[in-house]
Design an enzyme around this catalytic site. Structure first.
Site, PDB file in Angstrom:
ATOM      1  N   ASP A  90       4.455  11.018  -4.625  1.00 12.55           N
ATOM      2  CA  ASP A  90       5.111  12.289  -5.315  1.00 12.55           C
ATOM      3  C   ASP A  90       6.194  12.309  -4.850  1.00 12.55           C
ATOM      4  OD1 ASP A  90       4.632  14.522  -6.702  1.00 12.55           O
ATOM      5  OD2 ASP A  90       3.648  15.844  -4.966  1.00 12.55           O
TER       6      ASP A  90
ATOM      7  N   GLY B  25       5.120  26.844  -2.732  1.00 16.03           N
ATOM      8  CA  GLY B  25       4.590  25.665  -3.623  1.00 16.03           C
ATOM      9  C   GLY B  25       3.352  25.957  -4.120  1.00 16.03           C
TER      10      GLY B  25
END
EC number: 2.7.10.2
Length: 646
Positions: A425, A307
């Site tokens: 998030d 990521g």
């Protein structure tokens, strides 16, 4: 006085005889020179101290005495006057400390003779305190100049100008021990404070060069040792009271039971105090001088994801043989912007601890300017991977699975919000799946989770954007799942932003098209319009998702309200409280039925008894009738007659 009497050391006498000596003094007129001539004529060069003291007159310099000294002299000369105590004699000695016995302390070889004040002649009586007399220029009786050292006080001419004067040139310093015996100060000596001693040490006192050299070496070595021993720690901003915990460390003052006058010990103690009050320093992610912990403790199996932060590897720990997920940053973090996010994730993991719907944290460390985080390994991957696989095969999560997802992630958010934190998030790539066959235990809130599928467990991970609700430091996450109020920097309802992102996550899991990052459709979603879902959902689920993305954050349900929503608690997903209520209702119905059954049983019993009684009556009546018929028949019948026929 003869020359031999001056040179011969006088016999030692006790100071305690001064009091009796004072009462026997006899004064006679005459000068000192005449007295010495008489002694020479008599040939008494070895006269005792008592004779010389009894026969010596006063010094002919009484004109310059102060009023206090004159009053003391008058009291001594008055007939019948005796000193009240030995302390009064010492007071008189202090008042006339400029001469007499006070001046006997400063000389050379003859400085040991104690002069009786007021007589001006030297007495051979030995004072025991003369060995401790100080030659300091400071005296309680201050004189105007270097020549004012006469026993009469300041301003009087020096008696040594007279060739016959027995007074030597002594400085005006009182006897050291005699001055202490006066007990003018009742309180004990007060030790210097820490600050005053520190100032004395800093100002630089007179020390031997060798001793100061070794002292500095020892102290410098001690400081280097203390600096190495003082740990540098980070302050976790997500703890309940980070300020109080930090300030309590400052209050750990080391108390001493006694004060040591040694400058070395004093400086060492001051430095220890400064070490304890020193604020904690923040550890930056720098290269470690030890061997690589990652290669030493773990065996890397494969790379399972990547990521923005870095890559995640599936590893086996060599010690326990368990599988863990090691998250390693892509680029060096020391001094970069991502360093704060990495530390924030570690802080949040450490505070949240262990929860069934939050990815478990084990440890973290810095290695070669990279951050490594050891987390729980979820064998089902992330929800984003599952959605991609379902989209490829055109398969979606069913409504039951969507409710399961809503409830489990909602419980994880409820726990995070209860710790006064927000995730900020929530998205499919930050929700992980753990497939296990172990039945779930009772949750902390007391809710029974046995209804949840024992094959799938959803967990919240990636806590790099976590912040406090009370003092938020918001780092905006993915714009596709970002609430509009956060974009407008309205942080008054941050927990509702997590609810908004969770609703869009469920919409993506239901098979909707990828969400836009901006544009008109992005604004339509923020206005409360759900994206198109390819499968048909019940009206209750659709309405719940619509409420969760309401433009007004106050209208959205909280995490606590979400996990208790009636849509998520179907017949097979009811909470223990609801099951208890229904059980009580069924028990009540059962009790009513039991009462009705008892009544019916009683009625049947009564009917059976009545029926049995009626049967008995009928049987008795039939027997009676049969008996009556036989008798009648017997009455009607004729008696038998026997006939004999021949």
């Amino acid at each position: 006085m003869s020359f031999l009497s001056r040179q011969q050391p006088p016999p030692t006498r006790r100071v305690g005889a001064a009091y009796s000596l004072r009462q026997k003094l006899i004064f006679s007129p005459g000068s000192d020179c005449e007295e010495e001539e008489e002694e020479e004529e008599e040939g008494s060069g070895h006269s005792t101290g008592e004779d010389s003291a009894f026969q010596e007159p006063d010094s002919p310099l009484p004109s310059a005495r102060s009023p206090a000294e004159a009053e003391a002299e008058r009291r001594r000369r008055s007939p019948g006057a005796e000193p009240s105590s030995p302390g009064e004699l010492e007071d008189d000695l202090l008042l006339q400390g400029g001469g007499g016995g006070a001046q006997a302390a400063g000389g050379g070889a003859e400085g040991d003779s104690w002069e009786e004040e007021g007589f001006g002649s030297s007495s051979p009586v030995k004072s025991p305190s003369t060995a401790y007399f100080l030659s300091s220029p400071f005296s309680p009786v201050r004189c105007g100049g270097p020549g004012d050292a006469s026993p009469q006080g300041c301003g009087a001419p020096r008696a040594m100008d007279d060739p016959c004067s027995p007074q030597p040139d002594y400085p005006s310093t009182p006897p050291h021990k005699t001055f202490r015996k006066l007990r003018l100060f009742d309180t004990p000596h007060t030790p210097k404070s820490l600050l005053s001693k520190a100032r004395v040490i800093d100002s630089g006192s007179v020390k031997l060069r060798g001793s100061s050299l070794f002292m500095d070496t020892e102290k410098s070595g001690k400081r280097e040792f203390d600096t190495r021993q003082t740990p540098q720690v980070n302050i976790n901003p997500f703890t309940p009271d980070p300020v109080l915990l930090h300030s309590s460390g400052r209050c750990r003052g080391r108390k001493r039971a006694y004060f040591n006058d040694s400058s070395e010990d004093m400086e060492a103690s001051d430095y220890e105090f400064e070490d304890e009050t020193r604020p904690a320093k923040r550890i930056t992610i720098t290269e470690s001088n030890m061997k690589s912990r990652y290669t030493t403790e773990f065996h890397e199996l494969e790379k399972i994801g990547s990521g923005e932060f870095g890559s995640v590897f599936k590893c086996v720990k060599r010690l326990d043989g368990c599988i863990y997920a090691i998250k390693r940053s892509k680029k060096p973090l020391a001094g970069s912007v991502d360093e704060q996010n990495a530390l924030r994730e570690v802080y949040a993991h450490a505070v949240l601890g262990q929860h069934p719907h939050v990815v478990r944290y084990f440890s973290a460390w810095a290695e070669d300017d990279h951050m490594l985080i050891q987390n729980e390994y979820c064998n089902g991957g992330s929800l984003a991977d599952a959605i991609s696989e379902n989209y490829r095969v055109m398969s979606y999560l069913t409504e039951v699975e969507l409710k399961d997802l809503l409830l489990q992630v909602g419980r994880g958010l409820r726990y995070i919000h209860s710790m006064s934190l927000v995730h900020m998030d929530i998205k499919p790539s930050n929700i992980f799946i753990s497939r296990t066959s172990i039945p779930n235990a009772v949750s902390e809130e007391g809710d029974e989770d046995d209804w949840i599928s024992n094959k799938v467990m959803f967990k919240i991970g990636d806590l790099g954007h976590v912040t406090r609700i009370s003092s938020p430091q918001v780092e905006e996450g993915d714009s596709r799942f970002l609430a509009n109020e956060v974009l407008q920097e309205n942080y008054s309802h941050l927990p509702k932003a997590d609810i908004f992102a969770l609703a869009l996550t469920v919409v993506c899991a239901a098979g909707a098209e990828p969400l836009p990052r901006n544009g008109e459709q992005w604004h339509e979603i923020r206005q409360g319009r759900l994206p198109r879902i390819p499968q048909v959902l019940s009206q209750e689920v659709t309405e719940l998702l619509r409420v969760m993305i309401h433009p007004d954050p106050e209208r959205r349900p909280s995490a606590m309200e979400l996990v208790k929503h009636s849509v998520l608690l179907s017949a097979s997903r009811k909470s223990a409280e609801q099951l208890r209520i229904e059980l009580n209702a069924e028990k009540f119905k059962n009790s009513l039925l039991q009462k009705e059954l008892k009544k019916a049983q009683m009625a049947a019993k009564v009917a059976a008894e009545e029926r049995a009684l009626f049967t008995d009556r009928m049987a008795t009546r039939s027997t009676t009738q049969s008996n009556r018929t036989s008798r009648l028949i017997g009455k009607k019948m004729n008696r038998s007659v026997s006939l004999t026929i021949y």
